[in-house]
Write a protein that holds these residues in place. Structure first.
Motif, short mmCIF file in Angstrom:
data_model
loop_
_atom_site.label_atom_id
_atom_site.label_comp_id
_atom_site.label_asym_id
_atom_site.label_seq_id
_atom_site.Cartn_x
_atom_site.Cartn_y
_atom_site.Cartn_z
N VAL A 59 -1.37 -1.07 3.36
CA VAL A 59 -1.84 -0.03 4.28
C VAL A 59 -2.73 -0.63 5.36
CG1 VAL A 59 -3.21 2.08 4.47
CG2 VAL A 59 -1.63 1.79 2.56
N GLN A 60 -3.63 -1.53 4.97
CA GLN A 60 -4.53 -2.15 5.93
C GLN A 60 -3.75 -2.96 6.97
OE1 GLN A 60 -5.42 -5.72 6.05
NE2 GLN A 60 -6.79 -5.36 7.79
N THR A 61 -2.70 -3.66 6.53
CA THR A 61 -1.89 -4.45 7.45
C THR A 61 -1.17 -3.56 8.45
OG1 THR A 61 -1.57 -6.17 5.76
CG2 THR A 61 -0.02 -6.14 7.61
N LEU A 62 -0.59 -2.46 7.97
CA LEU A 62 0.10 -1.54 8.87
C LEU A 62 -0.86 -0.90 9.86
CD1 LEU A 62 2.57 0.26 6.43
CD2 LEU A 62 3.18 -1.27 8.31
N ALA A 63 -2.02 -0.47 9.36
CA ALA A 63 -2.99 0.18 10.25
C ALA A 63 -3.50 -0.79 11.32
CB ALA A 63 -4.16 0.73 9.43
N SER A 64 -3.64 -2.05 10.94
CA SER A 64 -4.16 -3.05 11.88
C SER A 64 -3.12 -3.52 12.89
CB SER A 64 -4.69 -4.27 11.11
OG SER A 64 -5.72 -3.90 10.22
N ASN A 65 -1.84 -3.30 12.58
CA ASN A 65 -0.78 -3.81 13.44
C ASN A 65 -0.01 -2.71 14.16
OD1 ASN A 65 -0.42 -6.97 12.98
ND2 ASN A 65 -0.95 -6.07 11.01
N GLY A 66 -0.69 -1.60 14.38
CA GLY A 66 -0.13 -0.58 15.26
C GLY A 66 0.90 0.34 14.66
N ALA A 67 0.79 0.64 13.36
CA ALA A 67 1.75 1.58 12.76
C ALA A 67 1.68 2.94 13.45
CB ALA A 67 1.48 1.72 11.26
N ASN A 68 0.49 3.31 13.92
CA ASN A 68 0.35 4.62 14.55
C ASN A 68 1.24 4.76 15.79
OD1 ASN A 68 -1.11 7.22 14.67
ND2 ASN A 68 -1.89 6.41 16.61
N SER A 69 1.50 3.64 16.48
CA SER A 69 2.35 3.71 17.68
C SER A 69 3.78 4.07 17.34
CB SER A 69 2.31 2.37 18.42
OG SER A 69 2.87 1.33 17.63
#
Length: 441
Positions: A59-69
């Motif tokens: 989860v931390q990796t996705l959040a840090s690498n722009g999953a929200n975009s």
């Protein structure tokens, strides 16, 4: 550890995560996510919920690498802003501005990048799934999440390769990719063309930690039910008639019931966390409560009604249902038959006397699992076989002892991993602070 701060002008700092969406969310927006249901957003508290370290790292990796975009792709187009289509401001009210946006974003997938239309949607899904099959051998989590958001199937069986994406991730040692695939429904026990599982691939490639994690994922449902059960079971109240009806369910309906009870456990545990973390909040109202499992449109109306009725069970009744499911799951796994008739019509139970209150899985079922609700008490006439036998008691006691031993083992492992978890939580805090001053909605 303080993971978020408060402000009267903006959203709270993230205290929750949406696991399958790969974003961090604040308390008030989490109330909307929870109302969507686990099939839309799987939420977990960053501090008060149990986290396998690799799942938290995923989860931390996705959040840090722009999953929200991924979920706001079209909003990044300046033309959308000019047309008046925008993301709500942090100061906007949860209801209805933010809640409508959250539903459009995650439930309707209104802002996800759409592929060009094709005549055959099946070909599109197949192509996406093949891309996912290739991508999971790399460390690009956000690429795989994007493919999954577009419709790639986590359990896709590649006709030429003879494997699923989870086999590929396991062989490559991509444990975070494996976590993402399992979150999206990949089966850790899936067989390849040579009848080997992803665990076999991981072990053969020397990825011991990944193999052990896949085993945990495979038994997550029964393990979580067993852990939830500890300290809640009252053996003297087991409903024999209801247990027989449960045993009469075919395997498909039994699996559906087990998954529904798992979702109810998740709802109850999140409710407990919610209540303990909301005393300080003046932003949360009664409208943020999730009193029962939200409707899943992929399920039948009867199954959705049964899922919602699980909320009526008090702690003792729900524990009784769980122990019946666990014991019958073991019986089915071992291939043991029943010593008593399995035809629900032969159980001597009046259809009007509800033992499990119509916890049904589908309209075409020949037997319904029923239990009492909170307004009724168990009548002695319902217990056609009387109290449980000593052998049954000892079997349950042995199963609980085994579960407790596993809990102790996991606690020892957890002590060794606590520093790593704290480090990852600190990274989550830093990531949320660096990327935005408020949650992702």
């Amino acid at each position: 550890m303080q993971l978020y701060r408060k402000s009267s002008k903006v959203c709270n700092y993230p205290g929750w995560a949406s696991i399958n969406r790969g974003v961090l969310i604040c308390d008030e927006c989490c109330s909307v996510h929870r109302s969507l249901g686990r099939h839309i957003s799987i939420v977990k508290h960053l501090r008060h919920s149990g986290w396998p370290p690799t799942l938290l790292q995923m989860v931390q990796t996705l959040a840090s690498n722009g999953a929200n975009s991924i979920w706001e792709h079209s909003l990044l187009d300046p033309a959308q802003v000019q047309s008046g289509r925008r993301k709500p401001n942090p100061q906007d009210k949860v209801h209805t501005a933010k809640s409508e946006f959250i539903r459009a974003k995650y439930q309707m997938l209104a802002f996800v990048h759409k592929l060009p239309c094709r005549d055959d949607d099946g070909v599109t899904t197949k192509d996406l799934s093949k891309q996912l099959h290739s991508s999971v051998r790399t460390g690009s989590l956000e690429t795989c999440l994007r493919l999954l958001s577009l419709g790639a199937q986590a359990n896709f069986f590649h006709p030429e390769k003879g494997t699923t994406p989870l086999h590929v991730a396991a062989k490559a040692g991509q444990i975070l990719q494996a976590e993402l695939l399992v979150v999206y429904g990949a089966d850790p026990g899936a067989l390849d063309i040579n009848r080997r599982t992803p665990m076999d691939y991981a072990r053969q490639a020397g990825h011991v930690d990944l193999a052990e994690r896949l085993v945990e994922c495979q038994y997550e449902l029964t393990d979580r039910l067993a852990f939830y059960l500890c300290g809640r079971l009252d053996l003297s109240e087991l409903a024999k008639a209801a247990k027989k009806k449960l045993q009469a369910l075919n395997n498909r309906l039994f699996e559906e019931l087990a998954m529904d009870v798992y979702d109810e456990v998740d709802r109850r545990e999140n409710d407990a966390v919610w209540l303990t973390t909301q005393n300080h909040s003046t932003l949360v109202t009664e409208r943020s409560a999730v009193p029962f499992l939200p409707v899943n449109p992929e399920y039948s109306a009867t199954r959705n009604q049964g899922r919602q009725k699980l909320a009526r069970f008090n702690a003792r009744e729900f524990a009784t249902l769980i122990i019946d499911i666990l014991s019958d799951a073991k019986r089915r796994q071992q291939g043991k038959g029943l010593s008593s008739p399995t035809d629900p019509l032969d159980l001597g139970i009046d259809d009007d006397e509800h033992d499990y209150d119509n916890v049904a899985s589908d309209e075409d079922t020949d037997s319904e699992l029923t239990t009492q609700n909170n307004n009724n008490t168990m009548d002695s006439s319902d217990l056609s076989d009387g109290p449980i036998t000593l052998q049954e008691y000892l079997e349950v006691k042995k199963a609980l002892a085994s579960s407790e031993a596993k809990v102790q083992q996991l606690m020892k492992v957890n002590n060794n991993l606590s520093e790593e978890v704290r480090r990852l939580q600190k990274e989550v805090r830093f990531a949320s602070t660096d990327t935005n001053s408020f949650c992702y909605f």
